[in-house]
Design a protein around this motif. Structure first.
Motif, mmCIF file in Angstrom:
data_model
loop_
_atom_site.group_PDB
_atom_site.id
_atom_site.type_symbol
_atom_site.label_atom_id
_atom_site.label_comp_id
_atom_site.label_asym_id
_atom_site.label_seq_id
_atom_site.Cartn_x
_atom_site.Cartn_y
_atom_site.Cartn_z
ATOM 1 N N THR A 178 0.655 -1.274 -0.210
ATOM 2 C CA THR A 178 -0.016 -0.054 0.056
ATOM 3 C C THR A 178 0.889 1.064 -0.135
ATOM 4 O O THR A 178 0.426 2.470 0.039
ATOM 5 N N SER A 179 2.241 1.204 -0.066
ATOM 6 C CA SER A 179 3.094 2.300 -0.002
ATOM 7 C C SER A 179 4.365 2.009 -0.923
ATOM 8 O O SER A 179 4.622 0.730 -1.073
ATOM 9 N N THR A 180 4.740 2.887 -1.584
ATOM 10 C CA THR A 180 5.583 2.602 -2.645
ATOM 11 C C THR A 180 7.111 2.423 -1.888
ATOM 12 O O THR A 180 7.269 3.040 -1.039
ATOM 13 N N PRO A 181 7.785 1.971 -2.909
ATOM 14 C CA PRO A 181 9.202 1.700 -2.324
ATOM 15 C C PRO A 181 9.915 3.072 -2.142
ATOM 16 O O PRO A 181 10.866 3.295 -1.010
ATOM 17 N N GLN A 182 9.541 4.080 -3.004
ATOM 18 C CA GLN A 182 9.943 5.537 -2.738
ATOM 19 C C GLN A 182 9.688 5.963 -1.689
ATOM 20 O O GLN A 182 10.370 6.803 -0.838
ATOM 21 N N GLN A 183 8.388 5.838 -0.916
ATOM 22 C CA GLN A 183 7.855 6.399 0.169
ATOM 23 C C GLN A 183 8.418 5.879 1.234
ATOM 24 O O GLN A 183 8.918 6.438 2.270
ATOM 25 N N VAL A 184 8.524 4.303 1.435
ATOM 26 C CA VAL A 184 9.512 3.751 2.500
ATOM 27 C C VAL A 184 10.743 4.043 2.520
ATOM 28 O O VAL A 184 11.200 4.484 3.744
ATOM 29 N N THR A 185 11.348 4.269 1.465
ATOM 30 C CA THR A 185 12.877 4.946 1.438
ATOM 31 C C THR A 185 12.778 6.066 2.137
ATOM 32 O O THR A 185 13.833 6.540 2.806
ATOM 33 N N ALA A 186 12.032 7.044 1.606
ATOM 34 C CA ALA A 186 12.127 8.585 2.078
ATOM 35 C C ALA A 186 11.771 8.631 3.599
ATOM 36 O O ALA A 186 12.660 9.340 4.265
ATOM 37 N N THR A 187 10.907 7.844 3.956
ATOM 38 C CA THR A 187 10.873 7.634 5.392
ATOM 39 C C THR A 187 11.938 7.258 6.320
ATOM 40 O O THR A 187 12.382 7.843 7.367
ATOM 41 N N ALA A 188 12.470 6.078 5.703
ATOM 42 C CA ALA A 188 13.414 5.291 6.460
ATOM 43 C C ALA A 188 14.725 6.494 6.639
ATOM 44 O O ALA A 188 15.595 6.449 7.584
ATOM 45 N N GLU A 189 14.957 7.009 5.595
ATOM 46 C CA GLU A 189 16.342 7.835 5.367
ATOM 47 C C GLU A 189 16.255 9.314 6.208
ATOM 48 O O GLU A 189 17.187 9.682 6.839
ATOM 49 N N GLN A 190 14.871 9.323 6.772
ATOM 50 C CA GLN A 190 14.942 10.490 7.668
ATOM 51 C C GLN A 190 15.506 10.063 9.126
ATOM 52 O O GLN A 190 15.981 11.115 9.724
ATOM 53 N N ALA A 191 15.872 8.785 9.336
ATOM 54 C CA ALA A 191 16.523 8.545 10.662
ATOM 55 C C ALA A 191 17.786 7.861 10.256
ATOM 56 O O ALA A 191 18.462 7.303 11.021
ATOM 57 N N GLY A 192 18.187 8.000 8.923
ATOM 58 C CA GLY A 192 19.323 7.392 8.480
ATOM 59 C C GLY A 192 19.285 5.681 8.560
ATOM 60 O O GLY A 192 20.365 5.201 8.952
ATOM 61 N N ILE A 193 18.193 4.996 8.578
ATOM 62 C CA ILE A 193 17.940 3.481 8.391
ATOM 63 C C ILE A 193 18.368 3.116 7.081
ATOM 64 O O ILE A 193 17.613 3.710 6.175
ATOM 65 N N HIS A 194 19.231 2.299 6.695
ATOM 66 C CA HIS A 194 19.598 2.027 5.724
ATOM 67 C C HIS A 194 19.291 0.301 5.457
ATOM 68 O O HIS A 194 19.716 -0.103 4.470
ATOM 69 N N THR A 195 18.650 -0.373 6.609
ATOM 70 C CA THR A 195 18.617 -1.785 6.216
ATOM 71 C C THR A 195 16.983 -2.205 6.564
ATOM 72 O O THR A 195 16.311 -1.780 7.390
ATOM 73 N N LEU A 196 16.409 -2.865 5.771
ATOM 74 C CA LEU A 196 14.848 -3.284 5.791
ATOM 75 C C LEU A 196 15.048 -4.693 5.854
ATOM 76 O O LEU A 196 15.727 -5.308 4.712
ATOM 77 N N PHE A 197 14.631 -5.562 6.575
ATOM 78 C CA PHE A 197 14.149 -6.810 6.666
ATOM 79 C C PHE A 197 12.883 -7.402 5.867
ATOM 80 O O PHE A 197 12.017 -7.140 6.650
ATOM 81 N N VAL A 198 12.771 -7.617 4.793
ATOM 82 C CA VAL A 198 11.563 -7.984 3.923
ATOM 83 C C VAL A 198 11.159 -9.329 3.600
ATOM 84 O O VAL A 198 12.166 -10.425 3.533
ATOM 85 N N LYS A 199 9.980 -9.858 4.380
ATOM 86 C CA LYS A 199 9.428 -11.337 4.213
ATOM 87 C C LYS A 199 9.525 -11.583 2.520
ATOM 88 O O LYS A 199 8.992 -10.927 1.556
#
Length: 357
Positions: free
Chosen positions: A47-68
């Motif tokens: 329901t959210s695009t990769p671009q949206q997820v990336t933009a939100t994660a980068e606000q905190a400097g998060i660079h790793t997501l564990f995806v099922k």
């Protein structure tokens, strides 16, 4: 790993809240994509695009997501090369995670290989009680993965945290020589009826026996409070030998639970650990691990997972050779010396150790 039952529409809002909170958490030095601060997605985002997820994660400097990526040998339809490459192109390191059962290890290894081929930089294997007693399946699975992915590819085990409560689980296979790089115990304190601090104290010493870097998984489900999550994050930064942590899972977290994390954590004294004492009469994988090391040191023990008289004598002989108190008990000093020995690993193709039957 828990399966989420909540709507996926909350993922982006929760990720934004976590990102804000993590701005105040000091970064942990990283040696691999698994030894970092990461967030779990119980399902690929729909329901959210990769671009949206990336933009939100980068606000905190998060660079790793564990995806099922897979359930057993069945691939998640939303986990695709397009998703992975889109996230990677924006600076997100995607780690695939798979839930495994041990009934069809070759097929489960093939599914994991496919997930990695889609562009994942690392792999987390979620293996739980379904693998109890399945030493042969675990050995076949680990060898198949290493054959397909190579010895250097980062793989973590997300397993049960309280080892003493899971004596039939083959930790020594998953985390032994040629196994996975990082131990990622599921440290779900609410499930243990403990505080986060007590859960760390109960889990870390026994997990440390296997000699792998530890990157525990904390919980965002089950109605945990912001204070509890903050305590988990603080403990993860002061325990040795922890070298990273992650939080599961975004779909069950509520932004309000994380409000208290906006305050910068108070510095705390680092916590150390001592290896747990294991005495004659014990059984389980810790004894399997000890017997394998004793055989590596020259003993000729049957590796059955029971700490009987024969094992006690082998421990006493080892202690005597290394100028330790020869009491036949695996105490902290004996463990430290014994774990310097390379273990002699048996084949589990025919049957598991007696303790796991």
């Amino acid at each position: 790993m828990r399966r989420s039952t909540l709507p996926r529409t909350a993922v982006l809002a929760v990720l934004a809240a976590i990102a804000t909170c993590l701005l105040f958490i000091p970064a942990i030095a990283t040696a691999s994509p698994l030894q970092t601060t990461a967030l779990w997605l119980a399902h690929p985002p729909t329901t959210s695009t990769p671009q949206q997820v990336t933009a939100t994660a980068e606000q905190a400097g998060i660079h790793t997501l564990f995806v099922k990526a897979a359930e057993g040998s069945t691939l998640e339809p939303g986990y695709t090369p397009t998703l992975v490459s889109s996230l990677a192109g924006q600076g997100i390191s995607v780690c695939a995670w798979t839930f495994v059962y041990g009934q069809h290890p070759a097929a489960e290894a093939a599914a994991a290989e496919t997930a990695v081929a889609d562009g994942a930089k690392c792999l987390v294997v979620d293996a739980e009680e379904h693998y109890d007693g399945r030493y042969g399946a675990a050995q076949a699975f680990v060898r198949a993965l290493r054959h397909k992915l190579g010895a250097g590819f980062p793989i973590g085990l997300a397993g049960e945290a309280l080892i003493a409560l899971h004596p039939k689980f083959p930790y020594s296979v998953f985390l032994g020589p040629g196994g996975f790089d990082v131990d990622m115990p599921q440290l779900y304190w609410r499930d243990f009826n403990m505080t986060p601090s007590a859960a760390f104290a109960a889990a870390i010493p026994a997990n440390a026996l296997y000699g792998r870097p530890i990157a525990p998984v904390g919980q965002l489900f089950g109605g945990v409070t912001s204070e509890e999550v903050g305590s988990f994050l603080a403990e993860a930064h002061i325990w040795s030998p922890i070298s990273g942590f992650s939080l599961f899972d975004l779909e069950e977290a509520q932004p309000a639970e994380l409000a208290a994390l906006l305050a910068e954590p108070v510095p705390a004294i680092a916590r150390t650990f001592t290896f747990p004492a294991v005495s004659p009469g014990a059984d389980g994988d810790e004894v399997v691990w000890a017997q394998e090391h004793l055989n590596g040191a020259g003993a000729r023990l049957p590796v059955g997972g029971f700490y009987g008289a024969q094992t006690a004598k082998a421990v006493a002989r080892f202690q005597g050779r290394h100028h330790l108190k020869a009491d036949g008990i695996l105490g902290p000093s004996t463990w430290r010396t014994l774990l310097k020995v390379r273990p002699r690993i048996p084949s589990w193709a025919k049957a598991p150790p007696q303790s796991a039957r």
